[in-house]
Design a protein around this motif. Structure first.
Motif, PDB file in Angstrom:
ATOM      1  N   TRP A  43       0.855  -1.185   0.000  1.00  0.00           N
ATOM      2  CA  TRP A  43       0.000   0.000   0.000  1.00  0.00           C
ATOM      3  C   TRP A  43       0.893   1.238   0.000  1.00  0.00           C
ATOM      4  O   TRP A  43       1.869   1.305   0.757  1.00  0.00           O
ATOM      5  CB  TRP A  43      -0.907   0.034   1.233  1.00  0.00           C
ATOM      6  N   ARG A  98       0.565   5.792  -0.592  1.00  0.00           N
ATOM      7  CA  ARG A  98      -0.392   6.890  -0.548  1.00  0.00           C
ATOM      8  C   ARG A  98       0.233   8.162  -1.119  1.00  0.00           C
ATOM      9  O   ARG A  98       1.460   8.319  -1.099  1.00  0.00           O
ATOM     10  CB  ARG A  98      -0.875   7.138   0.874  1.00  0.00           C
ATOM     11  N   ARG A 101       4.156  10.300  -3.975  1.00  0.00           N
ATOM     12  CA  ARG A 101       3.598   9.061  -3.452  1.00  0.00           C
ATOM     13  C   ARG A 101       4.621   8.406  -2.525  1.00  0.00           C
ATOM     14  O   ARG A 101       5.810   8.372  -2.843  1.00  0.00           O
ATOM     15  CB  ARG A 101       3.242   8.125  -4.605  1.00  0.00           C
ATOM     16  N   VAL A 147       3.517   2.950   2.463  1.00  0.00           N
ATOM     17  CA  VAL A 147       2.737   2.843   3.704  1.00  0.00           C
ATOM     18  C   VAL A 147       3.003   1.494   4.378  1.00  0.00           C
ATOM     19  O   VAL A 147       3.413   1.439   5.525  1.00  0.00           O
ATOM     20  CB  VAL A 147       1.233   2.994   3.422  1.00  0.00           C
ATOM     21  N   ASP A 197      -2.962  11.697   7.599  1.00  0.00           N
ATOM     22  CA  ASP A 197      -3.146  10.455   6.842  1.00  0.00           C
ATOM     23  C   ASP A 197      -4.008  10.674   5.599  1.00  0.00           C
ATOM     24  O   ASP A 197      -4.172   9.752   4.787  1.00  0.00           O
ATOM     25  CB  ASP A 197      -3.795   9.382   7.714  1.00  0.00           C
ATOM     26  N   ALA A 256      -5.064  11.213   2.094  1.00  0.00           N
ATOM     27  CA  ALA A 256      -4.338  10.941   0.855  1.00  0.00           C
ATOM     28  C   ALA A 256      -5.174  10.011  -0.018  1.00  0.00           C
ATOM     29  O   ALA A 256      -6.182   9.454   0.436  1.00  0.00           O
ATOM     30  CB  ALA A 256      -2.991  10.285   1.147  1.00  0.00           C
ATOM     31  N   TYR A 307      -4.982   6.433  -1.466  1.00  0.00           N
ATOM     32  CA  TYR A 307      -4.262   5.213  -1.130  1.00  0.00           C
ATOM     33  C   TYR A 307      -4.293   4.248  -2.304  1.00  0.00           C
ATOM     34  O   TYR A 307      -5.370   3.978  -2.861  1.00  0.00           O
ATOM     35  CB  TYR A 307      -4.872   4.571   0.109  1.00  0.00           C
ATOM     36  N   TYR A 308      -3.123   3.733  -2.650  1.00  0.00           N
ATOM     37  CA  TYR A 308      -2.975   2.845  -3.790  1.00  0.00           C
ATOM     38  C   TYR A 308      -2.498   1.465  -3.347  1.00  0.00           C
ATOM     39  O   TYR A 308      -1.592   1.348  -2.519  1.00  0.00           O
ATOM     40  CB  TYR A 308      -1.943   3.400  -4.779  1.00  0.00           C
ATOM     41  N   GLY A 338      -6.611   3.707  -6.941  1.00  0.00           N
ATOM     42  CA  GLY A 338      -6.577   4.486  -5.714  1.00  0.00           C
ATOM     43  C   GLY A 338      -7.943   4.706  -5.100  1.00  0.00           C
ATOM     44  O   GLY A 338      -8.965   4.700  -5.796  1.00  0.00           O
ATOM     45  N   GLN A 391      -9.745   7.355  -2.069  1.00  0.00           N
ATOM     46  CA  GLN A 391      -9.509   8.565  -1.272  1.00  0.00           C
ATOM     47  C   GLN A 391      -9.824   8.313   0.197  1.00  0.00           C
ATOM     48  O   GLN A 391     -10.897   7.793   0.539  1.00  0.00           O
ATOM     49  CB  GLN A 391     -10.367   9.719  -1.793  1.00  0.00           C
TER      50      GLN A 391
END
Length: 127
Positions: A36, A38, A45, A48, A90, A92, A94-95, A120, A122
């Motif tokens: 993961w 973000r 980027r 995480v 936090d 962001a 998240y991918y 991703g 949000q």
């Protein structure tokens, strides 16, 4: 064709929790490490958390260690990111990402080790 789809993002107050999920298709999910990342507005980027195929150790960014937990269910496919004690920083997109090589016992922190990425989801944490 490999496809990663994230879900579970949303708006939460500081101190709250969210659980992100990432479902993979087009590849044998269980043999690839997953990560993961973000990206906050106007920032690069960043890593995480990551989890290897099996038997290895998970890896966390210092900023989320102790608050976030990455896990995977190889039988059902998803990889999860449980996020507790959320902070406004936090916030962001998240991918989810899948490593390019199989059977890795490591959980990479670097983006160039990941070959496939989701679109991703949000996450917004209000103060």
């Amino acid at each position: 064709q490999v496809q990663l789809v994230e879900s579970g993002g949303g708006l939460v107050q500081a101190g709250g929790s969210l659980r992100l999920s990432c479902a993979a298709s087009g590849r044998t999910f269980s043999i690839y490490a997953m990560g993961w990342f973000r990206q906050a507005p106007e920032k690069e980027r960043e890593f995480v958390a990551a989890i290897p195929t099996s038997g290895g150790s998970t890896n966390y960014a210092d900023t989320v260690k102790g608050r976030f937990t990455i896990s995977r269910d190889n039988a059902k496919n998803p990889v999860y990111l449980q996020m507790n004690s959320l902070k406004p920083e936090d916030t962001a997109v998240y991918y989810c990402a899948m490593q390019g090589i199989p059977y890795s016992l490591h959980a990479p922190r670097t983006q160039n080790e990941y070959a496939y990425w989701g679109q991703g989801t949000q996450v917004t944490v209000s103060s």
